[in-house]
Design an enzyme around this catalytic site. Structure first.
Site, PDB file in Angstrom:
ATOM      1  N   ASP A 177       0.562  -1.047  -0.309  1.00 34.46           N
ATOM      2  CA  ASP A 177      -0.504  -0.291   0.293  1.00 34.46           C
ATOM      3  C   ASP A 177       0.885   1.262  -0.105  1.00 34.46           C
ATOM      4  O   ASP A 177       1.880   0.887   0.814  1.00 34.46           O
ATOM      5  CB  ASP A 177      -1.024   0.156   1.783  1.00 34.46           C
ATOM      6  CG  ASP A 177       0.042   0.213   1.982  1.00 34.46           C
ATOM      7  OD1 ASP A 177      -0.452   1.231   3.129  1.00 34.46           O
ATOM      8  OD2 ASP A 177       0.638  -0.837   2.802  1.00 34.46           O
ATOM      9  N   SER A 178       0.745   2.597  -0.718  1.00 36.49           N
ATOM     10  CA  SER A 178       0.724   4.118  -0.915  1.00 36.49           C
ATOM     11  C   SER A 178       2.230   3.342  -1.093  1.00 36.49           C
ATOM     12  O   SER A 178       2.475   3.257  -2.352  1.00 36.49           O
ATOM     13  CB  SER A 178       0.677   3.853   0.728  1.00 36.49           C
ATOM     14  OG  SER A 178       1.871   6.095   0.401  1.00 36.49           O
ATOM     15  N   ALA A 179       3.425   3.593  -0.700  1.00 35.12           N
ATOM     16  CA  ALA A 179       4.882   3.513  -1.046  1.00 35.12           C
ATOM     17  C   ALA A 179       5.365   2.344  -0.952  1.00 35.12           C
ATOM     18  O   ALA A 179       6.022   1.695  -2.017  1.00 35.12           O
ATOM     19  CB  ALA A 179       5.619   3.837   0.021  1.00 35.12           C
ATOM     20  N   ILE A 209      -2.414  -1.120  -3.457  1.00 32.54           N
ATOM     21  CA  ILE A 209      -3.618  -0.733  -2.576  1.00 32.54           C
ATOM     22  C   ILE A 209      -2.771   1.337  -2.661  1.00 32.54           C
ATOM     23  O   ILE A 209      -1.828   1.074  -1.997  1.00 32.54           O
ATOM     24  CB  ILE A 209      -3.417  -1.410  -1.403  1.00 32.54           C
ATOM     25  CG1 ILE A 209      -3.601  -3.122  -1.179  1.00 32.54           C
ATOM     26  CG2 ILE A 209      -4.566   0.272  -0.495  1.00 32.54           C
ATOM     27  CD1 ILE A 209      -3.867  -3.641   0.332  1.00 32.54           C
ATOM     28  N   HIS A 302      -6.764   7.513   1.976  1.00 29.87           N
ATOM     29  CA  HIS A 302      -5.623   7.373   2.204  1.00 29.87           C
ATOM     30  C   HIS A 302      -5.634   6.377   3.711  1.00 29.87           C
ATOM     31  O   HIS A 302      -5.178   7.467   4.413  1.00 29.87           O
ATOM     32  CB  HIS A 302      -4.158   8.494   2.070  1.00 29.87           C
ATOM     33  CG  HIS A 302      -3.384   7.676   1.162  1.00 29.87           C
ATOM     34  ND1 HIS A 302      -2.744   6.798  -0.313  1.00 29.87           N
ATOM     35  CD2 HIS A 302      -2.103   7.436   2.446  1.00 29.87           C
ATOM     36  CE1 HIS A 302      -1.524   6.550  -0.231  1.00 29.87           C
ATOM     37  NE2 HIS A 302      -0.727   7.236   1.169  1.00 29.87           N
TER      38      HIS A 302
END
Length: 335
Positions: A177-179, A209, A302
């Site tokens: 997820d994210s980074a 994600i 987020h």
């Protein structure tokens, strides 16, 4: 498999400005970087050991991958009994990369520990959560290199562990997820170039994600969500700071690490409607519908699946778990 106590947490010391010089970059409440290169991280999320409630039906342990770089991983293995629907089947393996702007976070953070334990139980898959090197001490591509190294470690040790006897190494998914979504994506692309080196392991797909991508020009969702900061834990200012800290020296947000690359790997992209990254995630899916499945989650921002406390976040996380389960098992007629 010995448990590791390695974490990436430091306490902020108010006297450090006198020792290390002025602060040159900061994401408020998360990280502070001083002129002499000293880095401090806030203990935003508690780090926990690998224990889990027995009733969840998932065993958990930590393993060392590379002692030289202090890379380790947390394993989640569903407990299989004769009454389990997968008793006579090997389980898919999901290699997971946590978020945190490439600069903070840990496989031992409680929010990831709880989320991945639930995912392992609900999707009947083994999960290996990677604790990769963090920027700015280790700027990109260090995290990508750690991802590739983890897959090579899997190949080398696949016959040495009891859990590996349950694992289908021909059905590996890279996720994050994210980074961590950015890392999973770029690691998958790198592995496509060295496919012969990881054989007989096979990357079946990627699960991204709210993947973290960027650019110098602002998107509509970046402008919209930045003006409504309550809707997302990721602000535009924080996004810019993460890139400054993570990218190689003198690089800007047009660097290839900030961009999705063309991939031949089947992909699930999970998009949050109130995320500053929404437009960039939508754009990476355009024109490649055969390989990329996109799911939009309405009304959430987020990292809702690990940090959201509302009923909507809880309900939407359950939907996401179902979508991930379907994506993993859609080609598996035995489950």
């Amino acid at each position: 498999m010995g448990a590791t106590t390695v974490t990436h947490v430091a306490t902020i010391n108010p006297t450090n400005a006198n020792i290390h010089g002025p602060v040159i970059d900061e994401v408020e409440g998360l990280i502070r970087v001083y002129k002499d290169g000293h880095v401090e991280r806030y203990q935003l999320v508690p780090c926990v050991g690998p224990s889990l409630p027995v009733e969840l039906g998932v065993a958990c342990s930590d393993v060392h991958i590379d002692k030289l770089t202090d890379q380790w991983a947390r394993l989640y293995v569903p407990i299989v009994t004769k009454s389990s629907p997968v008793f006579n089947s090997k389980l898919p393996l999901l290699v997971y990369f946590h978020g945190g702007g490439f600069c903070v976070g840990s496989a031992s953070w409680s929010c990831y520990h709880e989320f991945l334990a639930r995912l392992s139980a609900s999707s009947r898959c083994i999960i290996m959560s990677i604790n990769y090197r963090l920027a700015p001490e280790n700027p990109l591509p260090a995290a990508y290199e750690d991802g590739v190294n983890a897959i090579l470690w899997l190949k080398k040790t696949r016959n040495d562990n009891l859990w590996s006897k349950l694992c289908d190494f021909g059905k590996i998914f890279l996720a994050g997820d994210s980074a961590g979504g950015n890392i999973a994506h770029h690691v998958a692309a790198r592995l496509e170039d060295i496919d012969a080196l990881i054989n007989p392991l096979k990357i079946e797909g990627t699960i991204l994600i709210q993947p973290f991508f960027g650019g110098e020009a602002r998107t509509e969702s970046e402008r919209r969500v930045e003006n409504n900061m309550k809707s997302s834990v990721l602000t535009l200012a924080a996004s810019d700071a993460w890139w400054r800290l993570a990218l190689p020296r003198d690089a800007n947000r047009e660097h290839p690490y900030c961009k999705p690359v063309k991939s031949k790997t089947r992909t699930l992209v999970c998009v949050a409607e109130m995320d500053v990254l929404m437009d960039r995630e939508m754009e990476m899916c355009d024109g490649n519908e055969e390989m990329i499945k996109r799911v939009m989650y309405k009304g959430v921002g987020h990292a809702f699946q690990i940090l959201g406390k509302s009923q909507l976040a809880h309900t939407t996380t359950l939907e996401m778990l179902c979508h991930i389960d379907s994506f993993i098992h859609q080609c598996d007629s035995s489950i």
